[in-house]
Design a protein around this motif. Structure first.
Motif, PDB file in Angstrom:
ATOM      1  N   LYS A  44      12.360 -14.130 -35.194  1.00  0.00           N
ATOM      2  CA  LYS A  44      12.872 -14.508 -36.514  1.00  0.00           C
ATOM      3  C   LYS A  44      13.857 -13.456 -37.031  1.00  0.00           C
ATOM      4  O   LYS A  44      14.915 -13.792 -37.561  1.00  0.00           O
ATOM      5  CB  LYS A  44      11.715 -14.673 -37.504  1.00  0.00           C
ATOM      6  CG  LYS A  44      12.153 -15.159 -38.875  1.00  0.00           C
ATOM      7  CD  LYS A  44      10.954 -15.450 -39.774  1.00  0.00           C
ATOM      8  CE  LYS A  44      11.417 -16.001 -41.104  1.00  0.00           C
ATOM      9  NZ  LYS A  44      10.303 -16.419 -41.941  1.00  0.00           N
ATOM     10  N   GLU A  45      13.514 -12.189 -36.869  1.00  0.00           N
ATOM     11  CA  GLU A  45      14.385 -11.105 -37.315  1.00  0.00           C
ATOM     12  C   GLU A  45      15.718 -11.151 -36.560  1.00  0.00           C
ATOM     13  O   GLU A  45      16.788 -10.963 -37.153  1.00  0.00           O
ATOM     14  CB  GLU A  45      13.691  -9.757 -37.090  1.00  0.00           C
ATOM     15  CG  GLU A  45      14.418  -8.592 -37.723  1.00  0.00           C
ATOM     16  CD  GLU A  45      13.607  -7.308 -37.605  1.00  0.00           C
ATOM     17  OE1 GLU A  45      14.079  -6.406 -36.884  1.00  0.00           O
ATOM     18  OE2 GLU A  45      12.525  -7.241 -38.213  1.00  0.00           O
ATOM     19  N   LYS A  46      15.678 -11.414 -35.280  1.00  0.00           N
ATOM     20  CA  LYS A  46      16.888 -11.514 -34.457  1.00  0.00           C
ATOM     21  C   LYS A  46      17.780 -12.643 -34.984  1.00  0.00           C
ATOM     22  O   LYS A  46      18.986 -12.483 -35.136  1.00  0.00           O
ATOM     23  CB  LYS A  46      16.511 -11.756 -32.995  1.00  0.00           C
ATOM     24  CG  LYS A  46      17.706 -11.849 -32.061  1.00  0.00           C
ATOM     25  CD  LYS A  46      17.271 -12.118 -30.640  1.00  0.00           C
ATOM     26  CE  LYS A  46      17.297 -13.613 -30.434  1.00  0.00           C
ATOM     27  NZ  LYS A  46      17.040 -14.059 -29.078  1.00  0.00           N
ATOM     28  N   TRP A  47      17.171 -13.813 -35.266  1.00  0.00           N
ATOM     29  CA  TRP A  47      17.937 -14.955 -35.774  1.00  0.00           C
ATOM     30  C   TRP A  47      18.531 -14.656 -37.158  1.00  0.00           C
ATOM     31  O   TRP A  47      19.655 -15.039 -37.449  1.00  0.00           O
ATOM     32  CB  TRP A  47      17.054 -16.203 -35.824  1.00  0.00           C
ATOM     33  CG  TRP A  47      16.969 -16.880 -34.491  1.00  0.00           C
ATOM     34  CD1 TRP A  47      15.917 -16.880 -33.639  1.00  0.00           C
ATOM     35  CD2 TRP A  47      17.997 -17.637 -33.843  1.00  0.00           C
ATOM     36  NE1 TRP A  47      16.209 -17.586 -32.505  1.00  0.00           N
ATOM     37  CE2 TRP A  47      17.490 -18.069 -32.598  1.00  0.00           C
ATOM     38  CE3 TRP A  47      19.294 -17.995 -34.195  1.00  0.00           C
ATOM     39  CZ2 TRP A  47      18.250 -18.830 -31.713  1.00  0.00           C
ATOM     40  CZ3 TRP A  47      20.040 -18.761 -33.299  1.00  0.00           C
ATOM     41  CH2 TRP A  47      19.512 -19.162 -32.082  1.00  0.00           C
ATOM     42  N   GLN A  48      17.765 -13.990 -38.011  1.00  0.00           N
ATOM     43  CA  GLN A  48      18.273 -13.653 -39.338  1.00  0.00           C
ATOM     44  C   GLN A  48      19.476 -12.724 -39.250  1.00  0.00           C
ATOM     45  O   GLN A  48      20.458 -12.900 -39.965  1.00  0.00           O
ATOM     46  CB  GLN A  48      17.168 -13.032 -40.199  1.00  0.00           C
ATOM     47  CG  GLN A  48      16.153 -14.049 -40.664  1.00  0.00           C
ATOM     48  CD  GLN A  48      14.976 -13.427 -41.398  1.00  0.00           C
ATOM     49  OE1 GLN A  48      14.609 -12.285 -41.154  1.00  0.00           O
ATOM     50  NE2 GLN A  48      14.384 -14.202 -42.282  1.00  0.00           N
ATOM     51  N   LYS A  49      19.398 -11.732 -38.356  1.00  0.00           N
ATOM     52  CA  LYS A  49      20.528 -10.814 -38.176  1.00  0.00           C
ATOM     53  C   LYS A  49      21.742 -11.562 -37.651  1.00  0.00           C
ATOM     54  O   LYS A  49      22.872 -11.319 -38.074  1.00  0.00           O
ATOM     55  CB  LYS A  49      20.151  -9.680 -37.223  1.00  0.00           C
ATOM     56  CG  LYS A  49      19.259  -8.647 -37.858  1.00  0.00           C
ATOM     57  CD  LYS A  49      18.923  -7.536 -36.888  1.00  0.00           C
ATOM     58  CE  LYS A  49      17.997  -6.525 -37.546  1.00  0.00           C
ATOM     59  NZ  LYS A  49      17.620  -5.450 -36.626  1.00  0.00           N
ATOM     60  N   MET A  50      21.520 -12.487 -36.724  1.00  0.00           N
ATOM     61  CA  MET A  50      22.625 -13.254 -36.164  1.00  0.00           C
ATOM     62  C   MET A  50      23.263 -14.137 -37.249  1.00  0.00           C
ATOM     63  O   MET A  50      24.484 -14.210 -37.361  1.00  0.00           O
ATOM     64  CB  MET A  50      22.134 -14.117 -35.001  1.00  0.00           C
ATOM     65  CG  MET A  50      23.273 -14.600 -34.143  1.00  0.00           C
ATOM     66  SD  MET A  50      22.836 -15.580 -32.677  1.00  0.00           S
ATOM     67  CE  MET A  50      21.195 -15.155 -32.274  1.00  0.00           C
ATOM     68  N   LEU A  51      22.428 -14.768 -38.054  1.00  0.00           N
ATOM     69  CA  LEU A  51      22.953 -15.603 -39.135  1.00  0.00           C
ATOM     70  C   LEU A  51      23.741 -14.777 -40.149  1.00  0.00           C
ATOM     71  O   LEU A  51      24.783 -15.199 -40.634  1.00  0.00           O
ATOM     72  CB  LEU A  51      21.818 -16.353 -39.845  1.00  0.00           C
ATOM     73  CG  LEU A  51      21.249 -17.549 -39.110  1.00  0.00           C
ATOM     74  CD1 LEU A  51      20.032 -18.092 -39.838  1.00  0.00           C
ATOM     75  CD2 LEU A  51      22.303 -18.637 -38.956  1.00  0.00           C
ATOM     76  N   GLN A  52      23.251 -13.599 -40.469  1.00  0.00           N
ATOM     77  CA  GLN A  52      23.960 -12.729 -41.408  1.00  0.00           C
ATOM     78  C   GLN A  52      25.326 -12.356 -40.871  1.00  0.00           C
ATOM     79  O   GLN A  52      26.281 -12.246 -41.634  1.00  0.00           O
ATOM     80  CB  GLN A  52      23.144 -11.471 -41.708  1.00  0.00           C
ATOM     81  CG  GLN A  52      21.962 -11.737 -42.608  1.00  0.00           C
ATOM     82  CD  GLN A  52      21.084 -10.513 -42.785  1.00  0.00           C
ATOM     83  OE1 GLN A  52      21.182  -9.544 -42.048  1.00  0.00           O
ATOM     84  NE2 GLN A  52      20.206 -10.569 -43.774  1.00  0.00           N
ATOM     85  N   SER A  53      25.446 -12.170 -39.577  1.00  0.00           N
ATOM     86  CA  SER A  53      26.741 -11.810 -39.012  1.00  0.00           C
ATOM     87  C   SER A  53      27.727 -12.970 -39.116  1.00  0.00           C
ATOM     88  O   SER A  53      28.933 -12.765 -39.066  1.00  0.00           O
ATOM     89  CB  SER A  53      26.592 -11.366 -37.556  1.00  0.00           C
ATOM     90  OG  SER A  53      26.325 -12.461 -36.715  1.00  0.00           O
ATOM     91  N   TYR A  54      27.213 -14.194 -39.259  1.00  0.00           N
ATOM     92  CA  TYR A  54      28.082 -15.359 -39.385  1.00  0.00           C
ATOM     93  C   TYR A  54      28.357 -15.748 -40.833  1.00  0.00           C
ATOM     94  O   TYR A  54      29.155 -16.630 -41.094  1.00  0.00           O
ATOM     95  CB  TYR A  54      27.478 -16.573 -38.659  1.00  0.00           C
ATOM     96  CG  TYR A  54      27.553 -16.450 -37.170  1.00  0.00           C
ATOM     97  CD1 TYR A  54      28.774 -16.443 -36.521  1.00  0.00           C
ATOM     98  CD2 TYR A  54      26.410 -16.326 -36.410  1.00  0.00           C
ATOM     99  CE1 TYR A  54      28.855 -16.319 -35.141  1.00  0.00           C
ATOM    100  CE2 TYR A  54      26.470 -16.210 -35.032  1.00  0.00           C
ATOM    101  CZ  TYR A  54      27.700 -16.209 -34.414  1.00  0.00           C
ATOM    102  OH  TYR A  54      27.769 -16.090 -33.048  1.00  0.00           O
ATOM    103  N   GLN A  55      27.703 -15.108 -41.773  1.00  0.00           N
ATOM    104  CA  GLN A  55      27.927 -15.457 -43.164  1.00  0.00           C
ATOM    105  C   GLN A  55      29.309 -15.007 -43.604  1.00  0.00           C
ATOM    106  O   GLN A  55      29.773 -13.940 -43.226  1.00  0.00           O
ATOM    107  CB  GLN A  55      26.852 -14.841 -44.062  1.00  0.00           C
ATOM    108  CG  GLN A  55      25.516 -15.519 -43.880  1.00  0.00           C
ATOM    109  CD  GLN A  55      24.459 -14.933 -44.787  1.00  0.00           C
ATOM    110  OE1 GLN A  55      24.496 -13.768 -45.129  1.00  0.00           O
ATOM    111  NE2 GLN A  55      23.503 -15.761 -45.158  1.00  0.00           N
TER     112      GLN A  55
END
Length: 188
Positions: free
Chosen positions: A35-46
């Motif tokens: 979950k933490e990995k996905w959140q970091k990835m999503l933040q990089s796309y924001q």
């Protein structure tokens, strides 16, 4: 959402006694890491939707132009002769000198008196219309009410008056377009 469902299923399995505590703890840790990995990835796309006034600043001006073309009796556009252009340059210089010397620097009144039409324009240093050199001259003005020198181009002569160092409505609109550009770049 998928990871949250996996976690809910994991809890249900533990509560039903289908997995022991050690296996539960191991899987729970793995899910939290995922979950933490996905959140970091999503933040990089924001997309950064914060745009400062400075970044989007739009100035405004009023200006007049003295065109190097005229219209003949049949409605066709005709270039002025060299003599006519020289005369037009003198007229433009007189207009600019009179405007700069006036206390109010009222370009509307001066234009009406001279039989000219005033145009309004919002701009920044990247604006190129009606002419990049004219925009650069207006952009270099430091105070509201300042007037450009006569700016000669290939097609016309321009004189402008800076009316606002920060046109709020145009700046807000530019902020929106910057955010839209960022979104478009993100998805391209």
């Amino acid at each position: 959402v998928i990871i949250d469902k996996k976690f809910d299923n994991l809890v249900d399995m533990r509560m039903a006694g289908e997995i022991d505590k050690a296996k539960f703890d191991e899987k729970k840790k793995s899910l939290f890491e995922e979950k933490e990995k996905w959140q970091k990835m999503l933040q990089s796309y924001q997309i950064d939707e914060e745009v400062s006034d400075e970044e989007a600043a739009q100035k405004s001006m009023k200006y007049v132009s003295f065109s190097y073309t005229s219209t003949d009796e049949e409605g066709n556009s005709v270039d002025l002769s060299d003599e006519e252009k020289e005369e037009l340059k003198k007229t433009a210089q007189e207009f600019a000198d009179k405007l700069k010397a006036s206390d109010a620097k009222d370009i509307d009144a001066a234009a009406t008196e001279a039989g000219l039409e005033v145009q309004t324009l919002t701009f920044d240093s990247e604006t190129t219309s009606p002419d990049a050199d004219f925009i650069a001259a207006a952009d270099a003005l430091e105070k509201e009410g300042d007037v450009t020198d006569v700016v000669e181009t290939d097609s016309a002569i321009y004189v402008g008056k800076l009316t606002s160092l920060l046109d709020r409505e145009a700046t807000d609109s530019k902020k929106e377009s910057i955010v839209e550009e960022r979104k478009q770049e993100q998805y391209d």
